[in-house]
Scaffold this motif. Sequence first.
Motif: not given
Length: 324
Positions: A230-236, A260-268, A272-274
């Motif tokens: 969660x912390x990494x995703x929040x920062x991204x 789609x945009x959120x998924x691409x940011x997370x992948x970049x 990991x997204x559940x």
Amino acid sequence: MIELEGLTKRYGEKVAVNNLSFAVRPGMVTGFLGPNGAGKSTTMRMILGLDRPTAGDVRIDGTHYDRLKDPLTYIGALLDAKAVHGGRSAFNHLLCLAQSNGIPRARVHEVLDTVGLTPVARKKAKGFSLGMGQRLGIAGALLGDPRILMFDEPVNGLDPEGIHWIRTLMKSLAAQGRTVFVSSHLMSEMALTADHLVVIGQGRLLADTSMADFIQRNSRAYVRVRTPQPEQLSDVLAAAGITVVRTGDGAFEVDGGKAEHIGELAARHQVVLHELSPQQASLEEAFMRLTAESVEYHAHSGSGATGGDAPAARSWGEGWKGEG
């Protein structure tokens, strides 16, 4: 087509319907929504000439209801399924309606078969369950094979099979190019049935729009995201200018962003997204938001004790087999 122009109804100082103007067009199912006391039933009664407007006008295919010859062949309506002579059989009830509107006797058999009441056609209506009474009322609405159909709470008392049946029937009638106008408090069912919505509150028009536009304009859309980081995703997301709100179950709710945009940011950023799921409010949520200021009767949670205003429990007798 049903056309209302400035339709108003007053009972003394009480304004039940206030300057309503809208049209119910053919080829679609139009849902008629509003809180209790909004004026829906009064509006429907004025369409059928059962109540006289204080002001304004309502026309059915360009004509007032009381000027229609054999009106059941123009508009069929179910307003009150209990408005049947209990001593008459289902067949004789429909036969009386048919004879008064110049409809052939054979049509009675057809509509009884359509609504599934042929096996009990000779049974007296007073022995019918609520669901069977609804089916008889729908048969009466269909009797004249009208171009316009109007139903007030048509799924009351119907079992799941009956609800599916009436939903399919209304959609098929609209697909034939007929005008279908239906009032219901069951939002989940209306969401599956209606193409267009007319919403009123305290007698005033609140919305006259498509189902999709109504939900979009009166609800919140967001993306739900769940991750073990969660912390990494929040920062991204913060770095991308996207604001997130944490929920109680450890997920994020993201307003103003696309999945789609959120998924691409997370992948970049190798996050990991559940879960990554767009969320759109339901018709019920959109309706509650729009009509919040128009609700006349509010229920309040209390201790559960029954006071002087609490309604007494009432038991209902068994009817014929079927929906009860």
